[in-house]
Design a protein around this motif. Sequence first.
Motif, PDB file in Angstrom:
ATOM      1  N   UNK A 229       0.824  -1.214   0.000  1.00  0.00           N
ATOM      2  CA  UNK A 229       0.000   0.000   0.000  1.00  0.00           C
ATOM      3  C   UNK A 229       0.859   1.265   0.000  1.00  0.00           C
ATOM      4  N   UNK A 230       2.045   1.174   0.605  1.00  0.00           N
ATOM      5  CA  UNK A 230       2.920   2.350   0.659  1.00  0.00           C
ATOM      6  C   UNK A 230       3.612   2.614  -0.673  1.00  0.00           C
ATOM      7  N   UNK A 231       3.698   1.582  -1.525  1.00  0.00           N
ATOM      8  CA  UNK A 231       4.441   1.709  -2.779  1.00  0.00           C
ATOM      9  C   UNK A 231       3.579   1.685  -4.024  1.00  0.00           C
ATOM     10  N   UNK A 232       2.398   1.057  -3.927  1.00  0.00           N
ATOM     11  CA  UNK A 232       1.565   0.854  -5.114  1.00  0.00           C
ATOM     12  C   UNK A 232       0.295   1.684  -5.025  1.00  0.00           C
ATOM     13  N   UNK A 233      -0.054   2.398  -6.084  1.00  0.00           N
ATOM     14  CA  UNK A 233      -1.284   3.196  -6.058  1.00  0.00           C
ATOM     15  C   UNK A 233      -2.519   2.312  -6.187  1.00  0.00           C
ATOM     16  N   UNK A 234      -3.623   2.780  -5.628  1.00  0.00           N
ATOM     17  CA  UNK A 234      -4.908   2.102  -5.773  1.00  0.00           C
ATOM     18  C   UNK A 234      -5.378   2.281  -7.210  1.00  0.00           C
ATOM     19  N   UNK A 235      -5.570   1.163  -7.926  1.00  0.00           N
ATOM     20  CA  UNK A 235      -5.908   1.259  -9.350  1.00  0.00           C
ATOM     21  C   UNK A 235      -7.270   1.914  -9.570  1.00  0.00           C
ATOM     22  N   UNK A 240      -3.430   1.425 -12.940  1.00  0.00           N
ATOM     23  CA  UNK A 240      -2.147   0.723 -12.999  1.00  0.00           C
ATOM     24  C   UNK A 240      -2.404  -0.770 -12.977  1.00  0.00           C
ATOM     25  N   UNK A 241      -1.364  -1.561 -13.175  1.00  0.00           N
ATOM     26  CA  UNK A 241      -1.491  -3.018 -13.154  1.00  0.00           C
ATOM     27  C   UNK A 241      -0.486  -3.638 -12.193  1.00  0.00           C
ATOM     28  N   UNK A 242      -0.173  -2.900 -11.123  1.00  0.00           N
ATOM     29  CA  UNK A 242       0.790  -3.420 -10.160  1.00  0.00           C
ATOM     30  C   UNK A 242       2.198  -3.414 -10.736  1.00  0.00           C
ATOM     31  N   UNK A 243       3.063  -4.225 -10.173  1.00  0.00           N
ATOM     32  CA  UNK A 243       4.443  -4.313 -10.671  1.00  0.00           C
ATOM     33  C   UNK A 243       4.430  -4.915 -12.068  1.00  0.00           C
ATOM     34  N   UNK A 287      16.613   6.898 -14.571  1.00  0.00           N
ATOM     35  CA  UNK A 287      15.938   8.178 -14.427  1.00  0.00           C
ATOM     36  C   UNK A 287      14.454   8.164 -14.771  1.00  0.00           C
ATOM     37  N   UNK A 288      13.826   6.986 -14.808  1.00  0.00           N
ATOM     38  CA  UNK A 288      12.430   6.902 -15.220  1.00  0.00           C
ATOM     39  C   UNK A 288      11.444   7.004 -14.071  1.00  0.00           C
ATOM     40  N   UNK A 302       7.292   4.101  -6.897  1.00  0.00           N
ATOM     41  CA  UNK A 302       7.758   2.756  -7.247  1.00  0.00           C
ATOM     42  C   UNK A 302       7.969   2.673  -8.758  1.00  0.00           C
ATOM     43  N   UNK A 303       9.225   2.546  -9.162  1.00  0.00           N
ATOM     44  CA  UNK A 303       9.556   2.583 -10.601  1.00  0.00           C
ATOM     45  C   UNK A 303       9.012   1.383 -11.354  1.00  0.00           C
TER      46      UNK A 303
END
Length: 309
Positions: A229-235, A240-243, A287-288, A302-303
């Motif tokens: 939850x600290x690294x991944x946004x709520x879709x 998003x599609x997670x990692x 740098x992305x 989270x890159x």
Amino acid sequence: MLLQKNIQLKRYNTFGISAEAEYFLSVQSVQNIQECLEEFAAIAQAGLPPFPLIVGGGSNILLTADVSGLVLKNDIEGFEVVQEDDQYVFVKVGAGENWHQFVLECIKRKLAGVENLSLIPGSVGAAPMQNIGAYGVEVKDVFSELEAFHLNEKKVFTFCKADCQFGYRESIFKKELKNQFVITSVTFQLLKKPIYNISYGAIKQELDSMGVKDLSIEVISQAVINIRSSKLPDWKILGNAGSFFKNPMVSINQFESIKNEYQNIPSFPGNGLAVKVPAGWLIEKCGWKGYRKKDAGCYEKQALVLVNF
């Protein structure tokens, strides 16, 4: 069953991308799939794709255009204990069940093995397709068998672990058997007495910050949920599609060569004589992380996560 036409798919994919399905049908059983294919075959025009696009939780697809032909939404439900012995409980789960809700149900029933896989988006049926994994655990570690409907032969086949040819985010369903089957159920082999796995990533650190004194599958699951939850946004808020990236594997010699230039490069043990390099570290070094171009970007926290603004 109701075969629908020109259905908007935005709510069926976690990137939240607008695209239309020429034909759309939700199925709740194997019989539904059979009837669906017969109904579609009766009206399908020449030139349409021979296989439907199978959609579960919608977190493994990136829609780039409207979808011609049939989109089949797998909504097969079910959670059934089918076998039990002194050590294991075997649970058969419908492929359309939400993965995280399945994990929570296992924790509620004191069944161990999937707690490290908490909060992964998607459905149960998609889990063995790419052998999902997180924090030192993969689906293959708790997998017993699955049932899948063959789209051409119109019958159900059973696959054991060896049949699935699991690898790092790989299975036979992404290779030789791609577009041939609809996974209908997955049976998991879960432990009555847990074996805790807290050595991977930041789990131990998070447990310490939570003040945990006694380990349990409940607290490990919560630690994983906190980290994700600290690294991944709520879709539902930010598409998003997670990692989204696989960690590349390099030989030990290659890794030592890279380490001569980048002494602080992180790594994890790979398969055999290989080293796994975190893709997130590589993407960030380029740098992305946090980069945005129009409505597409790399998440600022989270890159590994591509987002749809």
